[in-house]
Design a protein around this motif. Structure first.
Motif, mmCIF file in Angstrom:
data_model
loop_
_atom_site.group_PDB
_atom_site.id
_atom_site.type_symbol
_atom_site.label_atom_id
_atom_site.label_comp_id
_atom_site.label_asym_id
_atom_site.label_seq_id
_atom_site.Cartn_x
_atom_site.Cartn_y
_atom_site.Cartn_z
ATOM 1 N N MET A 1 69.410 18.199 42.978
ATOM 2 C CA MET A 1 68.183 18.019 43.726
ATOM 3 C C MET A 1 67.029 18.640 42.925
ATOM 4 N N PRO A 2 65.944 17.909 42.725
ATOM 5 C CA PRO A 2 64.816 18.448 41.959
ATOM 6 C C PRO A 2 64.117 19.584 42.720
ATOM 7 N N ARG A 3 63.582 20.526 41.942
ATOM 8 C CA ARG A 3 62.878 21.661 42.537
ATOM 9 C C ARG A 3 61.470 21.744 41.963
ATOM 10 N N GLN A 4 60.551 22.170 42.798
ATOM 11 C CA GLN A 4 59.176 22.383 42.357
ATOM 12 C C GLN A 4 58.963 23.885 42.242
ATOM 13 N N ILE A 5 58.574 24.322 41.064
ATOM 14 C CA ILE A 5 58.346 25.729 40.796
ATOM 15 C C ILE A 5 56.837 25.959 40.752
ATOM 16 N N SER A 6 56.374 26.990 41.434
ATOM 17 C CA SER A 6 54.952 27.333 41.385
ATOM 18 C C SER A 6 54.822 28.840 41.213
ATOM 19 N N TYR A 7 53.653 29.256 40.792
ATOM 20 C CA TYR A 7 53.413 30.689 40.618
ATOM 21 C C TYR A 7 51.973 31.015 40.966
ATOM 22 N N ARG A 8 51.753 32.290 41.245
ATOM 23 C CA ARG A 8 50.413 32.775 41.586
ATOM 24 C C ARG A 8 50.134 34.008 40.749
ATOM 25 N N TRP A 9 49.036 34.008 40.035
ATOM 26 C CA TRP A 9 48.618 35.102 39.169
ATOM 27 C C TRP A 9 47.881 36.120 40.030
ATOM 28 N N ARG A 10 48.358 37.351 40.057
ATOM 29 C CA ARG A 10 47.854 38.359 40.991
ATOM 30 C C ARG A 10 47.103 39.496 40.304
ATOM 31 N N LEU A 11 46.591 39.291 39.098
ATOM 32 C CA LEU A 11 45.922 40.359 38.358
ATOM 33 C C LEU A 11 44.753 40.938 39.142
ATOM 34 N N ARG A 12 43.888 40.088 39.683
ATOM 35 C CA ARG A 12 42.716 40.579 40.410
ATOM 36 C C ARG A 12 43.134 41.420 41.617
ATOM 37 N N GLU A 13 44.161 40.989 42.336
ATOM 38 C CA GLU A 13 44.635 41.741 43.509
ATOM 39 C C GLU A 13 45.140 43.122 43.111
ATOM 40 N N LEU A 14 45.936 43.176 42.040
ATOM 41 C CA LEU A 14 46.486 44.464 41.613
ATOM 42 C C LEU A 14 45.412 45.388 41.056
ATOM 43 N N MET A 15 44.419 44.808 40.379
ATOM 44 C CA MET A 15 43.303 45.624 39.902
ATOM 45 C C MET A 15 42.563 46.239 41.085
ATOM 46 N N ALA A 16 42.280 45.428 42.102
ATOM 47 C CA ALA A 16 41.545 45.925 43.271
ATOM 48 C C ALA A 16 42.335 47.011 43.992
ATOM 49 N N ALA A 17 43.657 46.849 44.062
ATOM 50 C CA ALA A 17 44.485 47.856 44.727
ATOM 51 C C ALA A 17 44.431 49.198 43.995
ATOM 52 N N ARG A 18 44.080 49.172 42.706
ATOM 53 C CA ARG A 18 43.996 50.402 41.920
ATOM 54 C C ARG A 18 42.551 50.815 41.646
ATOM 55 N N GLY A 19 41.624 50.218 42.375
ATOM 56 C CA GLY A 19 40.227 50.633 42.288
ATOM 57 C C GLY A 19 39.445 50.047 41.128
ATOM 58 N N MET A 20 39.963 49.017 40.475
ATOM 59 C CA MET A 20 39.236 48.354 39.394
ATOM 60 C C MET A 20 38.728 47.018 39.916
ATOM 61 N N PHE A 21 37.401 46.847 39.879
ATOM 62 C CA PHE A 21 36.828 45.643 40.473
ATOM 63 C C PHE A 21 36.094 44.757 39.481
ATOM 64 N N THR A 22 35.921 45.224 38.245
ATOM 65 C CA THR A 22 35.201 44.426 37.260
ATOM 66 C C THR A 22 35.983 44.352 35.955
ATOM 67 N N VAL A 23 35.603 43.381 35.131
ATOM 68 C CA VAL A 23 36.202 43.226 33.806
ATOM 69 C C VAL A 23 35.880 44.448 32.953
ATOM 70 N N ALA A 24 34.659 44.974 33.126
ATOM 71 C CA ALA A 24 34.229 46.131 32.335
ATOM 72 C C ALA A 24 35.110 47.353 32.597
ATOM 73 N N GLU A 25 35.685 47.457 33.760
ATOM 74 C CA GLU A 25 36.573 48.582 34.058
ATOM 75 C C GLU A 25 37.946 48.407 33.419
ATOM 76 N N LEU A 26 38.356 47.175 33.161
ATOM 77 C CA LEU A 26 39.655 46.904 32.563
ATOM 78 C C LEU A 26 39.620 46.982 31.039
ATOM 79 N N MET A 27 38.499 46.613 30.444
ATOM 80 C CA MET A 27 38.380 46.523 28.983
ATOM 81 C C MET A 27 38.744 47.829 28.257
ATOM 82 N N PRO A 28 38.249 49.007 28.672
ATOM 83 C CA PRO A 28 38.610 50.238 27.935
ATOM 84 C C PRO A 28 40.113 50.532 27.965
#
Length: 108
Positions: A1-28
């Protein structure tokens, strides 16, 4: 039986959970671990879903966010309905094909 595989990228969610809300905070954090990406590349990584991602970048993101790849990439799979074979008989629903009778009423 064929299966459909999907995924969800959660980088923004995990950043927000750790207090990082912008790209500038991740870059360093990326720079201090030896990952050199432009701000536009990091922005696309945070705001979109990457089609390709190098393992060093994935490992670095996991180190920065103290998570695993499974936390960053939520996957799901579901069975697809089987496709009909060519020439396979399919029952016909005659009620769906029958036209409805028109009722005429006098104008008044």
């Amino acid at each position: 039986m064929p299966r459909q595989i999907s995924y969800r990228w959660r980088l923004r969610e995990l950043m927000a959970a750790r207090g990082m809300f912008t790209v500038a905070e991740l870059m360093p954090h990326l720079d201090e671990r030896g990952i050199t990406l432009s701000s536009s590349q990091v922005h696309r990584l945070v705001s979109g879903t990457p089609e390709r991602l190098s393992l060093p970048v994935l490992a670095t993101l996991c180190d920065i966010l103290d998570c695993t790849p499974a936390d960053l990439i939520a996957t799901s799979a579901q069975n697809l309905p089987a496709r009909r074979a060519v020439g396979e008989e399919v029952p016909i629903n005659l009620a769906a094909r029958r036209p409805t009778r028109v009722r005429l009423t006098p104008e008044g």
